[in-house]
Scaffold this active site. Structure first.
Site, PDB file in Angstrom:
ATOM      1  N   HIS A 368       0.803  -1.236   0.000  1.00 13.47           N
ATOM      2  CA  HIS A 368       0.000   0.000   0.000  1.00 13.47           C
ATOM      3  C   HIS A 368       0.826   1.272   0.000  1.00 13.47           C
ATOM      4  O   HIS A 368       0.257   2.358   0.146  1.00 13.47           O
ATOM      5  CB  HIS A 368      -0.904   0.066   1.231  1.00 13.47           C
ATOM      6  N   LYS A 559      -7.807  14.281   4.927  1.00 17.02           N
ATOM      7  CA  LYS A 559      -6.988  13.072   4.857  1.00 17.02           C
ATOM      8  C   LYS A 559      -5.929  13.204   5.933  1.00 17.02           C
ATOM      9  O   LYS A 559      -5.802  14.274   6.535  1.00 17.02           O
ATOM     10  CB  LYS A 559      -6.331  12.918   3.482  1.00 17.02           C
ATOM     11  N   ARG A 560      -5.142  12.145   6.184  1.00 11.62           N
ATOM     12  CA  ARG A 560      -4.043  12.279   7.137  1.00 11.62           C
ATOM     13  C   ARG A 560      -3.132  13.428   6.701  1.00 11.62           C
ATOM     14  O   ARG A 560      -2.993  13.715   5.508  1.00 11.62           O
ATOM     15  CB  ARG A 560      -3.241  10.974   7.204  1.00 11.62           C
ATOM     16  N   LYS A 565       1.370  14.556   0.948  1.00 12.86           N
ATOM     17  CA  LYS A 565       0.015  14.905   0.498  1.00 12.86           C
ATOM     18  C   LYS A 565      -0.118  16.408   0.221  1.00 12.86           C
ATOM     19  O   LYS A 565      -1.105  16.870  -0.336  1.00 12.86           O
ATOM     20  CB  LYS A 565      -1.007  14.451   1.531  1.00 12.86           C
ATOM     21  N   THR A 667      -8.353   6.799  -1.754  1.00 13.06           N
ATOM     22  CA  THR A 667      -9.723   6.294  -1.863  1.00 13.06           C
ATOM     23  C   THR A 667     -10.700   7.426  -1.591  1.00 13.06           C
ATOM     24  O   THR A 667     -11.827   7.398  -2.103  1.00 13.06           O
ATOM     25  CB  THR A 667      -9.972   5.126  -0.883  1.00 13.06           C
ATOM     26  N   LYS A 671     -14.441   8.748  -3.376  1.00 12.52           N
ATOM     27  CA  LYS A 671     -15.677   9.090  -2.662  1.00 12.52           C
ATOM     28  C   LYS A 671     -16.186  10.457  -3.106  1.00 12.52           C
ATOM     29  O   LYS A 671     -17.389  10.661  -3.291  1.00 12.52           O
ATOM     30  CB  LYS A 671     -15.434   9.077  -1.150  1.00 12.52           C
TER      31      LYS A 671
HETATM   32  C1  26W Z   1       4.204   0.531   9.743  1.00 14.55           C
HETATM   33  C2  26W Z   1       3.522   1.850   9.802  1.00 14.55           C
HETATM   34  C3  26W Z   1       2.539   1.975   8.705  1.00 14.55           C
HETATM   35  C4  26W Z   1       1.184   1.889   8.991  1.00 14.55           C
HETATM   36  C5  26W Z   1       0.279   1.989   7.970  1.00 14.55           C
HETATM   37  C6  26W Z   1       2.962   2.177   7.426  1.00 14.55           C
HETATM   38  C7  26W Z   1       2.062   2.272   6.411  1.00 14.55           C
HETATM   39  C8  26W Z   1       0.736   2.180   6.675  1.00 14.55           C
HETATM   40  C9  26W Z   1      -0.258   2.216   5.557  1.00 14.55           C
HETATM   41  C10 26W Z   1       0.257   1.404   4.418  1.00 14.55           C
HETATM   42  C11 26W Z   1      -0.580   3.597   5.132  1.00 14.55           C
HETATM   43  C12 26W Z   1      -1.804   3.627   4.259  1.00 14.55           C
HETATM   44  O1  26W Z   1      -2.909   3.682   4.769  1.00 14.55           O
HETATM   45  N1  26W Z   1      -1.620   3.631   2.943  1.00 14.55           N
HETATM   46  C13 26W Z   1      -2.700   3.991   2.059  1.00 14.55           C
HETATM   47  O2  26W Z   1      -3.396   2.847   1.631  1.00 14.55           O
HETATM   48  C14 26W Z   1      -4.546   3.217   0.890  1.00 14.55           C
HETATM   49  C15 26W Z   1      -5.329   1.971   0.589  1.00 14.55           C
HETATM   50  O3  26W Z   1      -4.647   1.190  -0.348  1.00 14.55           O
HETATM   51  C16 26W Z   1      -4.162   3.989  -0.357  1.00 14.55           C
HETATM   52  O4  26W Z   1      -5.325   4.414  -0.997  1.00 14.55           O
HETATM   53  C17 26W Z   1      -3.308   5.195   0.018  1.00 14.55           C
HETATM   54  O5  26W Z   1      -2.831   5.842  -1.146  1.00 14.55           O
HETATM   55  C18 26W Z   1      -2.146   4.757   0.874  1.00 14.55           C
HETATM   56  O6  26W Z   1      -1.419   5.879   1.341  1.00 14.55           O
END
Ligand code: 26W
Length: 826
Positions: A368, A559-560, A565, A667, A671
């Site tokens: 992701h 968003k975060r 971003k 995503t 929406k």
């Molecule tokens: C290990 C710490 C950590 C925790 C969560 C690293 C990375 C994450 C996630 C991968 C971050 C995340 O939410 N990524 C997002 O995933 C979405 C669903 O696929 C995408 O639409 C977003 O672009 C992506 O940033």
């Protein structure tokens, strides 16, 4: 009682008409809440209604689970450390097909469904996109009848609550279970034992073979807590099973008997911390022992649960990949690979090759993120301490894998160190993404661009070795929650024109295309959008005391908060509008409110400073009567699923402005487009596919594409160079530096300026500034042409069908999982 007799009971768990619902609500006031239903309030009505809906789900849940079993269907195990569920009341009523009846029933108690839902607390067991995706996927699996389960952790505390004090983020604990959770079933009788720490031991088995076992482990119990996920009006109900950690025994008997009562209680408290809290970072891989323990805890419980089901059908283990597929949502659950190896080899006495063949056909992995900081790596020392047996299995996986690499690419020593699952060095690390790639039969990205980028960069070496393993499935969102539920006027208008089939076949929205220029339809479209805006106005006023006139353009970035971003780019545009208005109050043609919302990881200093920046610039602009007739800034605190349901339908302009090549998919972008917002965005993630679907002329694309970013970086980008040629940019940056937005404190925003200059502007904010501002100027002209804007808005909804999570799940089912929708049992 025979099963046939009890099936009568399954049918009798509650009628679907409003009278039966009223009766259930009264009954639950008595039996579950111990209250007089004559003195109900919003909260008691929410709870009693939730119990009433759960009654109406559980029969179908049992039937769905039985039919998986009876047909020995191949099932999906969707493993995710995060599920961002939000609220369930309305969503469950809708999927049960009894929304109207529920409204009617609540009406008897003098409240609306919205009132009752306002008493529900969001289940915020995720950080952002990845967790919300998991929840949309479960909705679609249930709706399509794909046999499967969601597995995760029942965190006692979800994502922190964000308060804003003096413009700054303050984190508060999310005590979401404080008043109980009426949706869940806690299954005290069905616990699994999880081992941790201890050591690996060699021994000679009775058959003379040399074997390993994991001994002297500390024990923790995993208790399943189930939440029922109904499909849309199809009688399917699937299970989201979240594990809760419990002490192995209420008292550690050894210690208790030796009189050490307090220490035995301390141990109990320690184990309970495993499922205590969600890690709130979506940026840095944490590297903390507790996080690794969380991962292993839920993975081990899940694999045991899967094997328990598999063993019931009494097949050879080699059949496992034909009956189950384990999907790894990111690398967070990747420890499942050595865990399954361990169980097959150490506990079921398979040999290595047999076990590996099974594993390699069982796991699939979704990546992701392309951010290198977010790629998980575990310190080898720590992992050896927590999971000594798994480390030795990982070494053996790696040893054999590197043999294969050597055979494929003889003499390429550097490649061996690049591809090794163990990163050598002073502090050796386990590369979880490499482990996931080696142990899975498919690896996918989450948009077409992202799928290509990961092949070109992080997984380049692996693509050369396993070219067929890599693919992509573009993300999707559930049209139930993200249109039908959150935007009732618009969804009713759509249904009136094209019928109700779009709810489960979103591609039918294309039929709206022929109405895009119909003046009467446009006016009705406008009325629906205005209603959504007024609803947000009321919500923002009531909850946060914010003012946002409904006839202004709602320009939204929620968003975060992350540098990549580029919320800062949006703020620079706000400052530019401010400067123009200060010089000439009539220079800005379109009144707009810039709406922001989003959480910053508690340890991410710069993201927190960006929140402060948004609020500080907002404070100056909102209170300056020379500009606030045309421009305002609103930061909505505590962004979460339920808040998004207010914001998204009310949005005119959707900001999707990440640096090209950094947002894996997005995503939120989907929406917004689905609800008729126009997008201003870069050619990043799924924005590209949105452009392809809605048409290049119906989206505002600006800035560098991913190739141009690469090229510019390669040539040596110097951010300072762009400022000289752009007086508006220079002016905006000067205001940041001279204390205009920080009560004269010139240093306050220095960290942000440093990131843009001294640190090289990693996300090329300044490089895209001019293109961005020009695109904003151009779209204002279109806003002034109301008919044109409305046409584009309609065409955005019409072109959003592709982004249904139903489509995404069908792609996973057919091209990755090899599972099929269940036919209804007659
Ligand atoms: C290990 C710490 C950590 C925790 C969560 C690293 C990375 C994450 C996630 C991968 C971050 C995340 O939410 N990524 C997002 O995933 C979405 C669903 O696929 C995408 O639409 C977003 O672009 C992506 O940033």
């Amino acid at each position: 009682m025979s099963t046939k007799d009890s099936d009568v009971v399954l049918e009798e768990m509650g009628g679907l008409d409003s009278e039966s619902l009223v009766e259930s609500i009264c009954q639950h006031h008595l039996s579950n809440l111990g209250r007089d239903y004559g003195r109900s309030d919003k909260f008691s009505l929410y709870q009693a209604l939730a119990y009433s809906l759960r009654d109406r789900l559980v029969g179908n849940w049992i039937k769905t689970q039985r039919s998986y079993y009876n047909r020995s269907a191949k099932s999906v195990y969707y493993l995710s450390l995060e599920f961002l569920v939000g609220k369930s009341l309305t969503s469950n009523a809708i999927n049960l097909g009894i929304e109207k009846e529920t409204e009617e029933a609540l009406g008897k108690f003098g409240v609306t469904l919205e009132d009752a839902e306002s008493a529900e607390v969001d289940a915020g067991l995720g950080n952002g996109g990845l967790g919300r995706l998991a929840s949309c996927f479960l909705d679609s699996m249930a709706t399509l009848g794909i046999p499967g389960y969601g597995y995760g952790i029942r965190y006692e505390y979800g994502i922190f609550k964000q308060a804003i004090e003096n413009g700054e983020q303050v984190e508060l604990p999310d005590d979401w279970l404080h008043s109980g959770n009426p949706w869940e079933f806690r299954r005290r009788g069905f616990v699994f034992t999880i081992g941790l720490y201890g050591r690996e031991e060699k021994y000679t088995h009775d058959d003379g073979s040399l074997r390993h076992r994991w001994t002297d482990t500390a024990k923790v119990m995993a208790m399943p807590v189930d939440m029922l996920i109904p499909g849309y009006k199809n009688g399917n109900v699937i299970n989201m099973r979240l594990w809760e950690a419990q002490p192995a025994r209420r008292f550690n008997l050894d210690l208790f008997n030796s009189g050490d009562y307090i220490r035995s209680m301390e141990d109990a408290v320690k184990t309970e911390t495993i499922s205590k809290v969600l890690y709130p970072s979506d940026k840095l891989s944490e590297g903390r022992e507790l996080r690794l323990v969380q991962q292993y805890f839920f993975v081990s419980a899940t694999i045991q649960d899967m094997l328990r089901r598999f063993e019931k059908i009494k097949l050879d283990f080699s059949e496992l990949p034909n009956r189950a597929v384990v999907h790894l949502n990111e690398t967070h659950p990747a420890i499942a690979i050595p865990e399954l190896m361990r169980i097959l080899i150490d506990e079921h006495m398979l040999n290595w090759d047999q076990a590996w063949r099974i594993c390699r056909r069982t796991f699939a992995y979704t990546n992701h993120t392309v951010m290198p900081e977010a790629l998980e790596k575990w310190s080898l020392d720590m992992m050896r301490k927590v999971l000594p047996r798994h480390v030795s299995i990982i070494f053996e996986i790696n040893r054999r894998f590197l043999e294969d690499v050597k055979n494929c690419f003889p003499g390429d020593e550097e490649r061996l160190s690049r591809m090794s699952i163990i990163e050598e060095g002073e502090y050796p690390q386990v590369r979880m993404a490499w482990l996931a790639v080696v142990g899975s039969f498919t690896v996918n990205g989450v948009s077409t661009l992202h799928g290509e980028l990961i092949k070109k960069n992080i997984f380049y070496d692996f693509v050369e070795m396993f070219p067929g393993r890599f693919t992509s499935v573009t993300n999707g969102i559930t049209p139930r929650r993200w249109l039908k539920q959150c935007n009732i006027p618009l969804s009713e208008l759509i249904t009136e024109k094209i019928g109700k089939g779009w709810v489960t076949d979103l591609s039918r929205l294309h039929q709206l295309e022929s109405l895009a220029e119909d003046e009467e339809f446009q006016n009705r479209w406008y009325d629906c959008r205005l209603k959504a805006k007024k609803k947000l106005v009321e919500y923002a006023q009531k909850e946060y005391g914010l003012y946002m006139p409904a006839d202004w353009m709602y320009d939204v970035q929620v968003k975060r908060i992350h540098e990549y971003k580029r919320q800062v780019l949006n703020v620079l545009h706000a400052i530019t509008l401010y400067c123009r208005l200060k010089k000439d109050p009539s220079s800005v043609a379109v009144p707009r409110v810039k709406i922001f919302a989003g959480k910053a990881a508690p340890g991410y200093f710069l993201a927190k400073r960006i929140i402060r920046l948004i609020n500080s610039v907002g404070a100056v602009i909102n209170s300056d009567s020379a500009v606030n007739h045309k421009l305002r800034i609103a930061f909505l605190p505590n962004y979460r699923v339920s808040q998004a349901e207010y914001i998204i339908p009310a949005t005119d302009l959707s900001e999707q402005i990440s640096l090209a090549g950094t947002e894996a998919s997005g995503t939120g972008n989907m929406k917004f487009a689905l609800n008729g917002a126009l997008t201003i965005g870069t050619l990043d993630g799924a924005n590209i596919e949105i452009m392809e679907e809605v048409g290049r002329e119906n989206i505002f694309i600006f800035g560098m594409n991913a190739d141009e970013v690469e090229k510019r970086k390669h040539e040596g980008y110097v951010s300072g160079d762009v400022v000289g040629g752009d007086s508006e940019l220079a002016e905006a940056l000067n205001l940041l530096a001279d204390g205009t937005f920080s009560e004269g404190d010139r240093d306050f925003f220095a960290p942000i300026l440093d990131s843009l200059f001294a640190e090289g502007d990693q996300y090329m904010t300044l490089a895209d500034y001019r293109a961005y501002v020009d695109a904003q100027d151009a779209l204002e002209q279109i806003w002034l042409d109301r008919k044109k804007w409305l046409k584009m808005s309609i065409l955005n909804t019409a072109g959003s069908g592709h982004f249904s999570s139903d489509r995404a799940i069908m792609e996973y089912a057919t091209s990755i999982w090899g599972v099929h929708p269940m036919e209804k049992e007659s």
